[in-house]
Design a protein around this motif. Structure first.
Motif, PDB file in Angstrom:
ATOM      1  N   ARG A   1       0.871  -1.182   0.000  1.00 35.41           N
ATOM      2  CA  ARG A   1       0.000   0.000   0.000  1.00 35.41           C
ATOM      3  C   ARG A   1       0.906   1.230   0.000  1.00 35.41           C
ATOM      4  NH1 ARG A   1      -4.101   0.655   4.913  1.00 35.41           N
ATOM      5  NH2 ARG A   1      -2.111   0.884   6.054  1.00 35.41           N
ATOM      6  N   LYS A   2       0.820   2.024  -1.063  1.00 37.65           N
ATOM      7  CA  LYS A   2       1.668   3.197  -1.202  1.00 37.65           C
ATOM      8  C   LYS A   2       0.988   4.415  -0.563  1.00 37.65           C
ATOM      9  CE  LYS A   2       3.191   1.453  -5.707  1.00 37.65           C
ATOM     10  NZ  LYS A   2       3.300   1.765  -7.153  1.00 37.65           N
ATOM     11  N   TYR A   3       1.814   5.318  -0.023  1.00 32.71           N
ATOM     12  CA  TYR A   3       1.254   6.536   0.542  1.00 32.71           C
ATOM     13  C   TYR A   3       2.176   7.709   0.229  1.00 32.71           C
ATOM     14  CZ  TYR A   3       4.739   6.604   4.287  1.00 32.71           C
ATOM     15  OH  TYR A   3       5.919   6.660   4.978  1.00 32.71           O
ATOM     16  N   ALA A   4       1.599   8.913   0.262  1.00 32.34           N
ATOM     17  CA  ALA A   4       2.367  10.140   0.066  1.00 32.34           C
ATOM     18  C   ALA A   4       1.866  11.197   1.028  1.00 32.34           C
ATOM     19  CB  ALA A   4       2.240  10.630  -1.374  1.00 32.34           C
ATOM     20  N   LEU A   5       2.778  11.971   1.573  1.00 30.66           N
ATOM     21  CA  LEU A   5       2.455  13.142   2.369  1.00 30.66           C
ATOM     22  C   LEU A   5       2.923  14.356   1.584  1.00 30.66           C
ATOM     23  CD1 LEU A   5       3.871  11.921   5.814  1.00 30.66           C
ATOM     24  CD2 LEU A   5       1.546  11.661   4.969  1.00 30.66           C
ATOM     25  N   GLY A   6       2.026  15.292   1.327  1.00 34.07           N
ATOM     26  CA  GLY A   6       2.466  16.475   0.607  1.00 34.07           C
ATOM     27  C   GLY A   6       1.584  16.809  -0.571  1.00 34.07           C
ATOM     28  N   ASP A   7       2.182  17.383  -1.611  1.00 34.48           N
ATOM     29  CA  ASP A   7       1.403  17.905  -2.733  1.00 34.48           C
ATOM     30  C   ASP A   7       1.226  16.858  -3.827  1.00 34.48           C
ATOM     31  OD1 ASP A   7       3.859  17.759  -3.987  1.00 34.48           O
ATOM     32  OD2 ASP A   7       4.280  19.902  -3.786  1.00 34.48           O
ATOM     33  N   GLY A   8       0.581  17.293  -4.920  1.00 28.69           N
ATOM     34  CA  GLY A   8       0.310  16.390  -6.026  1.00 28.69           C
ATOM     35  C   GLY A   8       1.560  15.817  -6.655  1.00 28.69           C
ATOM     36  N   HIS A   9       2.666  16.531  -6.580  1.00 31.71           N
ATOM     37  CA  HIS A   9       3.924  16.028  -7.138  1.00 31.71           C
ATOM     38  C   HIS A   9       4.355  14.753  -6.428  1.00 31.71           C
ATOM     39  CE1 HIS A   9       7.831  16.060  -9.069  1.00 31.71           C
ATOM     40  NE2 HIS A   9       8.437  16.051  -7.882  1.00 31.71           N
ATOM     41  N   ASN A  10       4.204  14.720  -5.107  1.00 28.66           N
ATOM     42  CA  ASN A  10       4.557  13.512  -4.360  1.00 28.66           C
ATOM     43  C   ASN A  10       3.643  12.353  -4.716  1.00 28.66           C
ATOM     44  OD1 ASN A  10       6.820  14.309  -2.770  1.00 28.66           O
ATOM     45  ND2 ASN A  10       5.469  15.537  -1.486  1.00 28.66           N
ATOM     46  N   VAL A  11       2.350  12.638  -4.933  1.00 28.68           N
ATOM     47  CA  VAL A  11       1.413  11.584  -5.326  1.00 28.68           C
ATOM     48  C   VAL A  11       1.821  10.985  -6.666  1.00 28.68           C
ATOM     49  CG1 VAL A  11      -0.982  11.062  -5.914  1.00 28.68           C
ATOM     50  CG2 VAL A  11      -0.476  12.588  -3.990  1.00 28.68           C
ATOM     51  N   LYS A  12       2.219  11.835  -7.607  1.00 29.06           N
ATOM     52  CA  LYS A  12       2.655  11.335  -8.914  1.00 29.06           C
ATOM     53  C   LYS A  12       3.899  10.459  -8.789  1.00 29.06           C
ATOM     54  CE  LYS A  12       0.771  15.191 -11.591  1.00 29.06           C
ATOM     55  NZ  LYS A  12       1.095  16.351 -12.456  1.00 29.06           N
ATOM     56  N   ASN A  13       4.763  10.789  -7.833  1.00 26.91           N
ATOM     57  CA  ASN A  13       5.982  10.002  -7.652  1.00 26.91           C
ATOM     58  C   ASN A  13       5.704   8.583  -7.161  1.00 26.91           C
ATOM     59  OD1 ASN A  13       8.112  11.670  -8.493  1.00 26.91           O
ATOM     60  ND2 ASN A  13       8.066  12.836  -6.585  1.00 26.91           N
ATOM     61  N   LEU A  14       4.489   8.342  -6.659  1.00 30.02           N
ATOM     62  CA  LEU A  14       4.165   6.993  -6.211  1.00 30.02           C
ATOM     63  C   LEU A  14       4.244   5.981  -7.345  1.00 30.02           C
ATOM     64  CD1 LEU A  14       1.181   7.598  -3.748  1.00 30.02           C
ATOM     65  CD2 LEU A  14       3.564   7.071  -3.198  1.00 30.02           C
ATOM     66  N   ASP A  15       4.076   6.432  -8.582  1.00 32.56           N
ATOM     67  CA  ASP A  15       4.185   5.513  -9.716  1.00 32.56           C
ATOM     68  C   ASP A  15       5.600   4.956  -9.852  1.00 32.56           C
ATOM     69  OD1 ASP A  15       1.534   5.841 -10.359  1.00 32.56           O
ATOM     70  OD2 ASP A  15       1.904   7.415 -11.843  1.00 32.56           O
ATOM     71  N   ARG A  16       6.560   5.639  -9.275  1.00 27.74           N
ATOM     72  CA  ARG A  16       7.943   5.177  -9.354  1.00 27.74           C
ATOM     73  C   ARG A  16       8.276   4.172  -8.243  1.00 27.74           C
ATOM     74  NH1 ARG A  16      11.074   8.126 -12.754  1.00 27.74           N
ATOM     75  NH2 ARG A  16      10.251  10.117 -13.492  1.00 27.74           N
ATOM     76  N   LEU A  17       7.363   3.968  -7.314  1.00 23.63           N
ATOM     77  CA  LEU A  17       7.601   3.084  -6.174  1.00 23.63           C
ATOM     78  C   LEU A  17       7.076   1.688  -6.494  1.00 23.63           C
ATOM     79  CD1 LEU A  17       8.847   3.714  -3.367  1.00 23.63           C
ATOM     80  CD2 LEU A  17       6.514   3.898  -2.490  1.00 23.63           C
TER      81      LEU A  17
END
Length: 413
Positions: free
Chosen positions: A138-154
């Motif tokens: 389960r991926k998560y991000a704290l912060g702005d939309g840029h961090n959410v987009k980076n989840l694709d790299r995880l």
């Protein structure tokens, strides 16, 4: 005895136990998929934490049984600061896990070379009757939309690679192909220059009930956002073997299996012979050498204050050491053994470092033997935390609680 590896938390978390072992024992210890190319980050990375933490709420007492859950929608959009948590995704689905071949398994690690940090919740559930493994992330991000987009790299990194992880290991070491391999590690992998500090991955691993090999679990907190400190909690359910579990200021709930053997790596026939040995149950001369006695270490290094609960069966021969290593004494985090009855020998002369032995089998058995547990919190302090997936309303103040409690019980989880 458990081997200490390069990634092992033992040297930094539980070093005092080595001294304990010298004085309290008689010859033994006492009381995945393909990855896209390129990419960069938000320029923010995090290494090993060096300041005192806060911690996340406790993990579920009764482990989840479903293999998937719903999506938690982002609570913010655009450039606003806020959390996003995706759904649980099955990335390894009932892959063969040959018990005869697999003897060690690692789940999670601290950041290495600005990568490979899960910084999240870890659940290990021994709930497969068949010899298979299932892995959910389960991926998560704290912060702005840029961090959410980076989840694709995880993505999941699962390889039987000795030493430190590398971005592109030999495909022959890929544990997700054909059948699971011995000494495989399950990590988070970020395909970019540096893993952003505000993203991470939770793990849920389903293992066979018959596994008797070594389990290592390591996780960190994510406290890059003061208003949303996301702690790395650990849940292990029905463990029957030895292990090492390291966390920061999270909550660890560990339940041992009900048919726990003092020597889980010893063949069942030899275990039975030791239980009925003519010279006395579990005599040092019985077929199970004392070196095969099980060991489990669960700990948070200084300055981290973790809550640790260990549930053990009440009829197994076990020895336990519970510690809180906070240097400012007295404090309110005294280790606790809730079920020290007639079959328990307790030493609580130091109320912040207590030991006990349960169900000593016979006068022939060495004192302080059996399955050995070492539990330690590095501090006793108030810890701010946010439940994973919790909303983040403007001006929110995180919850806070006193952590550093270390508890051994029977039937509480």
């Amino acid at each position: 005895m458990l081997a200490v590896t390069g990634e092992s938390w033992y040297s930094s978390v539980m070093l005092p136990i080595e001294n304990f072992a010298k004085v309290c024992t008689v010859g033994l210890l006492l009381a995945c998929p393909g990855r896209p190319s390129g990419g960069d980050t938000d320029g923010t990375t995090s290494g090993d934490s060096t300041t005192a933490p806060a911690t996340d709420a406790s993990t579920t007492t009764n482990p989840p049984t479903s293999t998937t859950t719903g999506t938690t929608e982002p609570t913010t959009t655009g450039d606003e600061i806020g959390p996003h948590e995706g759904p649980w995704e099955v990335v390894v689905d009932a892959l063969p896990f040959p018990l005869a071949d697999v003897h060690e398994l690692t789940v999670g690690r601290r950041e290495f070379n600005e990568n490979f940090a899960n910084r999240g919740v870890v659940e290990v559930l021994f709930d497969h009757e068949e010899e298979t493994i299932t892995v959910e992330i389960r991926k998560y991000a704290l912060g702005d939309g840029h961090n959410v987009k980076n989840l694709d790299r995880l993505s999941l990194w699962a390889f039987a690679l000795p030493g430190d992880p590398v971005p592109h290991p030999d495909p022959a070491t890929d544990c997700t192909q054909d059948a699971w391999k011995d000494d495989c590690s399950i990590y988070a992998y970020y395909d970019g220059k540096a893993q952003p500090a505000r993203i991470g991955m939770d793990f849920r691993v389903h293992l066979p009930t018959g596994y008797r090999g070594l389990l290592r679990v390591t996780t960190e907190d994510n406290i890059t956002e003061d208003a949303h400190p996301r702690r790395g909690n650990v849940t292990v359910h029905d463990l029957c073997s030895s292990g090492e579990i390291a966390l920061e200021a999270g909550v660890a709930n560990v339940r041992m299996c009900r048919d726990l053997s003092p020597a889980p790596a010893c063949p069942p026939a030899d275990v039975q012979a030791c239980a009925t040995f003519p010279d006395g149950a579990w005599s040092p001369d019985c077929p199970c050498d004392p070196a095969l006695y099980g060991q489990l270490r669960v700990g948070a290094a200084q300055p981290f204050a973790a809550n640790i609960v260990l549930d053990v069966p009440d009829d197994a021969w076990t020895s336990a050491t519970l510690r809180n290593d906070e240097v400012m004494r007295p404090h309110d985090c005294k280790p606790e053994i809730t079920d020290c009855g007639p079959n328990c020998q307790l030493d609580d002369a130091d109320e912040f470092a207590i030991t006990a032995e349960f169900n000593h089998p016979s006068p022939a058995a060495v004192a302080g033997g059996g399955f050995q547990f070492m539990l330690a919190s590095g501090a006793c302090s108030k810890v701010p935390f946010i439940e994973p997936g919790a909303p983040w309303p403007p001006g929110q103040t995180p919850e806070e609680e006193l952590r550093g409690h270390v508890v051994l019980c029977s039937g509480c989880l």
